[in-house]
Design an enzyme around this catalytic site. Structure first.
Site, PDB file in Angstrom:
ATOM      1  N   ASP A  75      13.049 -15.221   9.858  1.00 34.33           N
ATOM      2  CA  ASP A  75      12.331 -13.959   9.741  1.00 34.33           C
ATOM      3  C   ASP A  75      13.255 -12.913   9.135  1.00 34.33           C
ATOM      4  O   ASP A  75      14.279 -12.554   9.723  1.00 34.33           O
ATOM      5  CB  ASP A  75      11.861 -13.523  11.132  1.00 34.33           C
ATOM      6  CG  ASP A  75      10.969 -12.298  11.093  1.00 34.33           C
ATOM      7  OD1 ASP A  75      10.839 -11.675  10.020  1.00 34.33           O
ATOM      8  OD2 ASP A  75      10.394 -11.955  12.151  1.00 34.33           O
ATOM      9  N   ASN A 119       7.175  -4.921   8.953  1.00 27.10           N
ATOM     10  CA  ASN A 119       7.577  -6.212   8.402  1.00 27.10           C
ATOM     11  C   ASN A 119       8.085  -6.064   6.969  1.00 27.10           C
ATOM     12  O   ASN A 119       9.169  -6.533   6.620  1.00 27.10           O
ATOM     13  CB  ASN A 119       6.387  -7.172   8.433  1.00 27.10           C
ATOM     14  CG  ASN A 119       6.709  -8.526   7.826  1.00 27.10           C
ATOM     15  OD1 ASN A 119       7.344  -9.363   8.458  1.00 27.10           O
ATOM     16  ND2 ASN A 119       6.271  -8.749   6.597  1.00 27.10           N
ATOM     17  N   THR A 146       4.210  -3.509  -6.232  1.00 30.68           N
ATOM     18  CA  THR A 146       2.812  -3.611  -6.641  1.00 30.68           C
ATOM     19  C   THR A 146       2.436  -2.449  -7.547  1.00 30.68           C
ATOM     20  O   THR A 146       2.952  -1.332  -7.379  1.00 30.68           O
ATOM     21  CB  THR A 146       1.872  -3.626  -5.418  1.00 30.68           C
ATOM     22  OG1 THR A 146       0.513  -3.511  -5.848  1.00 30.68           O
ATOM     23  CG2 THR A 146       2.171  -2.480  -4.467  1.00 30.68           C
ATOM     24  N   SER A 181      -3.565   2.315   0.567  1.00 31.19           N
ATOM     25  CA  SER A 181      -3.642   1.515   1.794  1.00 31.19           C
ATOM     26  C   SER A 181      -2.279   1.510   2.468  1.00 31.19           C
ATOM     27  O   SER A 181      -1.263   1.858   1.848  1.00 31.19           O
ATOM     28  CB  SER A 181      -4.067   0.070   1.486  1.00 31.19           C
ATOM     29  OG  SER A 181      -2.969  -0.671   0.954  1.00 31.19           O
ATOM     30  N   TYR A 183      -0.667  -1.114   3.285  1.00 39.01           N
ATOM     31  CA  TYR A 183       0.145  -2.114   2.571  1.00 39.01           C
ATOM     32  C   TYR A 183       0.771  -1.503   1.320  1.00 39.01           C
ATOM     33  O   TYR A 183       1.978  -1.597   1.104  1.00 39.01           O
ATOM     34  CB  TYR A 183      -0.696  -3.333   2.177  1.00 39.01           C
ATOM     35  CG  TYR A 183      -0.078  -4.085   1.026  1.00 39.01           C
ATOM     36  CD1 TYR A 183       1.110  -4.795   1.196  1.00 39.01           C
ATOM     37  CD2 TYR A 183      -0.631  -4.034  -0.266  1.00 39.01           C
ATOM     38  CE1 TYR A 183       1.713  -5.438   0.138  1.00 39.01           C
ATOM     39  CE2 TYR A 183      -0.027  -4.679  -1.332  1.00 39.01           C
ATOM     40  CZ  TYR A 183       1.141  -5.382  -1.130  1.00 39.01           C
ATOM     41  OH  TYR A 183       1.746  -6.009  -2.188  1.00 39.01           O
ATOM     42  N   HIS A 184      -0.063  -0.895   0.462  1.00 39.71           N
ATOM     43  CA  HIS A 184       0.462  -0.341  -0.776  1.00 39.71           C
ATOM     44  C   HIS A 184       1.527   0.723  -0.507  1.00 39.71           C
ATOM     45  O   HIS A 184       2.508   0.847  -1.257  1.00 39.71           O
ATOM     46  CB  HIS A 184      -0.673   0.236  -1.624  1.00 39.71           C
ATOM     47  CG  HIS A 184      -1.552  -0.817  -2.227  1.00 39.71           C
ATOM     48  ND1 HIS A 184      -2.851  -1.015  -1.821  1.00 39.71           N
ATOM     49  CD2 HIS A 184      -1.322  -1.733  -3.191  1.00 39.71           C
ATOM     50  CE1 HIS A 184      -3.379  -2.009  -2.524  1.00 39.71           C
ATOM     51  NE2 HIS A 184      -2.470  -2.465  -3.349  1.00 39.71           N
ATOM     52  N   LYS A 187       4.929  -0.650   0.035  1.00 39.14           N
ATOM     53  CA  LYS A 187       5.601  -0.977  -1.209  1.00 39.14           C
ATOM     54  C   LYS A 187       6.077   0.282  -1.944  1.00 39.14           C
ATOM     55  O   LYS A 187       7.069   0.239  -2.686  1.00 39.14           O
ATOM     56  CB  LYS A 187       4.681  -1.810  -2.099  1.00 39.14           C
ATOM     57  CG  LYS A 187       4.465  -3.229  -1.576  1.00 39.14           C
ATOM     58  CD  LYS A 187       5.780  -3.985  -1.498  1.00 39.14           C
ATOM     59  CE  LYS A 187       5.589  -5.445  -1.173  1.00 39.14           C
ATOM     60  NZ  LYS A 187       6.868  -6.189  -1.205  1.00 39.14           N
ATOM     61  N   VAL A 256     -21.852  -6.678  -8.047  1.00 40.28           N
ATOM     62  CA  VAL A 256     -20.992  -5.620  -8.568  1.00 40.28           C
ATOM     63  C   VAL A 256     -21.442  -4.304  -7.959  1.00 40.28           C
ATOM     64  O   VAL A 256     -22.613  -3.931  -8.057  1.00 40.28           O
ATOM     65  CB  VAL A 256     -21.084  -5.551 -10.106  1.00 40.28           C
ATOM     66  CG1 VAL A 256     -20.272  -4.379 -10.636  1.00 40.28           C
ATOM     67  CG2 VAL A 256     -20.608  -6.863 -10.719  1.00 40.28           C
ATOM     68  N   ARG A 330     -18.733   2.405  -1.394  1.00 41.62           N
ATOM     69  CA  ARG A 330     -17.425   3.039  -1.414  1.00 41.62           C
ATOM     70  C   ARG A 330     -17.461   4.350  -2.194  1.00 41.62           C
ATOM     71  O   ARG A 330     -18.279   4.524  -3.089  1.00 41.62           O
ATOM     72  CB  ARG A 330     -16.393   2.109  -2.076  1.00 41.62           C
ATOM     73  CG  ARG A 330     -16.281   0.741  -1.432  1.00 41.62           C
ATOM     74  CD  ARG A 330     -15.460  -0.180  -2.300  1.00 41.62           C
ATOM     75  NE  ARG A 330     -15.334  -1.514  -1.718  1.00 41.62           N
ATOM     76  CZ  ARG A 330     -14.966  -2.586  -2.393  1.00 41.62           C
ATOM     77  NH1 ARG A 330     -14.671  -2.480  -3.683  1.00 41.62           N
ATOM     78  NH2 ARG A 330     -14.873  -3.769  -1.793  1.00 41.62           N
TER      79      ARG A 330
END
Length: 388
Positions: A75, A119, A146, A181, A183-184, A187, A256, A330
Site C-alpha cells: 500500500d 489514498n 487528469t 469531483s 477525485y479530480h 489530482k 444521450v 444534470r
C-alpha cells in the site's frame, strides 16, 4: 537498475508495465495492493474480460518473454512500505498510475470522498518525499493526473500553465484547480504537490494529465487471455464510451442527455500506454524540461458523436442500435465545445493516434464476445431513463 510502475494491476498500469518491460533490460517492478478489484466489486461491478490474478499475469508474462517483470504487493499510503520499496529497488523512473480513479465513486458519500483524497494524495506524497530522502532526486517521476483538473472553462485549455496579467505585468502561473469531483480535486492537489516537489527537491517530473481512456487492450495484452487488462462498464468505473457500448450489446438504445454536443477529451488505451512507456525510457538528456505537463489526449469528442459512432460500428456485429435524446437531469452546458492543447503530447507519441472508431470496434468486439457478462450486470450501467 529498475523502473517502478505503481497501480500495475490496473486498466492502464498493467499494459504499461508490459510495454516498458518489452523495451528495456531494466527490471520492471509492478506495485499494487489490489485496490481496483476491491472498489469495483464493492459497487457490484465486474470486468467484461476475465482478469487473471496478478501472480498468474506475471507468470504468463514470463512465458511470453517478459522475464524482467516482478510484482511487489503493498500500500503506497503506508510510508514505511514506500521507503523500503525505494531503498531496495532504487528506480531510474517511477510511473505512478496508482489511484482511486473514479469521480462517481468519490461522490457516493463522505467516507469514499475522504478515502479517495487520502489514498491518492498520501501515495503521491510518500513517493515524492521517499525519493528525496533516499537521495534519488534524479529519478524521473511520471504521474497520470487528469485533464479533469481543468474543469470545463470557456477558453482554450493550455498544456499546463496559463498566462495572467495584472496591472500591466504578465507571468505564467499553474492552471487553477477547477475540478468537479473529489477525485479530480485529489489530482489537482497532486499536480500542485508535483510542482512543489520539483521546486524543493529538484526531482524531474512529468505531470501527464490523462483524458478519458477508451479501448479493450493493447498488442501486449491480446497475446494471451491471462495478459488481458480489465474492461469495466459500470456507472462508477466504466467510462461513458464503455457504458454506451454495454447498452448497445445488451440491446438498449443509447441515451444521450439533452443535445449531447458537449465535448470531452479522449485518448485510446494504446496511445496512453505508448506515451507513458516513452517517458519512462527517455534518456535524461532528452527530457524537454525538468518539470513538464502533458495533456495526454488526442481529441475532444461530443457525447452524441460517441453514441453515433458506436451505433455505426455496431452494425458490423449485427447490433441494431438506436440513439435517443432524453431530458438532461444534470445542470451542464450541452453545447460546450472544449478546446484543449496537446501538441507536447502529440510530439511525444510522434502524432500517431488510434482513432475513436477503431477503439470502439475493439471494445464492442470484446463485449459481444462476453455478452452474457454484460447482460447479467445491466443494472450496473443502465441510466435512469431506461430503468422501469
Amino acid at each position: 537498475m529498475s523502473i517502478i510502475v505503481t497501480g500495475a494491476d490496473g486498466y492502464v498500469g498493467w499494459p504499461t508495465a508490459l510495454r516498458i518491460a518489452d523495451r528495456t533490460d531494466q527490471r520492471v517492478i509492478c506495485v499494487d495492493n489490489g485496490g481496483r478489484r476491491e472498489w469495483v466489486a464493492s459497487v457490484g461491478g465486474v470486468s467484461t474480460t476475465t482478469i487473471a490474478s496478478i501472480e498468474e499475469r506475471v507468470a504468463a508474462a514470463a512465458e511470453h518473454g517478459y522475464r524482467n517483470l516482478s510484482f511487489v504487493e503493498g500500500d503506497l499510503a503506508d510510508r514505511a512500505f514506500v521507503d523500503q520499496l525505494l531503498a531496495v529497488h532504487e528506480p531510474t523512473a517511477v510511473v505512478h498510475t496508482a489511484a482511486q480513479p473514479s469521480a462517481p465513486y468519490s461522490q457516493i458519500d463522505g467516507e469514499r470522498a475522504n478515502f479517495t483524497q487520502h489514498n491518492n494524495m498520501q501515495a503521491t506524497r510518500n513517493l515524492l518525499w521517499g525519493l528525496h530522502e533516499a537521495g534519488l532526486s534524479d529519478t524521473h517521476f511520471i504521474e497520470t493526473t487528469t485533464t479533469g483538473v481543468y474543469g470545463a472553462p470557456e477558453f482554450p485549455i493550455p498544456e499546463g500553465g496559463a498566462t495572467m496579467e495584472n496591472d500591466g505585468e504578465r507571468d505564467e502561473v499553474p492552471f487553477p484547480a477547477m475540478a468537479g469531483s473529489w477525485y479530480h480535486l485529489s489530482k489537482s492537489h497532486d499536480a500542485a504537490n508535483l510542482r512543489l516537489a520539483h521546486k524543493q527537491f529538484d526531482i524531474p517530473v512529468s505531470d501527464v494529465r490523462t483524458a478519458i481512456v477508451y479501448g479493450a487492450g493493447t498488442e501486449e495484452t491480446r497475446a494471451d487471455d491471462r495478459l488481458a487488462t480489465r474492461l469495466d462498464f459500470d456507472y462508477y468505473f466504466g467510462v461513458v464510451a464503455h457504458r454506451f457500448a454495454a447498452q448497445a450489446v445488451a440491446g438498449y438504445p443509447l441515451t444521450v442527455y439533452g443535445k449531447g454536443e458537449q465535448r470531452k477529451p479522449f485518448v485510446s488505451l494504446e496511445d496512453t500506454v505508448e506515451g507513458l512507456a516513452r517517458l519512462a525510457l527517455v534518456d535524461p538528456d532528452d527530457r524537454p524540461d525538468s518539470h513538464t505537463v502533458y495533456n495526454q489526449t488526442t481529441r475532444a469528442i461530443a457525447i452524441v458523436e460517441i453514441a453515433e459512432t458506436i451505433a455505426d460500428v455496431g452494425a458490423e456485429y449485427d447490433l441494431d442500435i438506436t440513439v435517443e435524446h432524453v431530458e438532461n437531469p444534470r445542470e451542464e452546458d450541452e453545447t460546450h465545445q472544449m478546446e484543449i492543447a496537446h501538441e507536447r503530447y502529440d510530439d511525444l507519441i510522434d502524432g500517431s493516434a488510434v482513432d475513436f472508431e477503431a477503439g470502439m470496434r475493439d471494445v464492442l468486439g470484446a463485449m459481444v464476445e462476453r455478452r452474457d457478462v454484460v447482460e447479467a450486470h445491466e443494472d450496473r450501467f443502465l441510466p435512469d431513463a431506461l430503468e422501469s
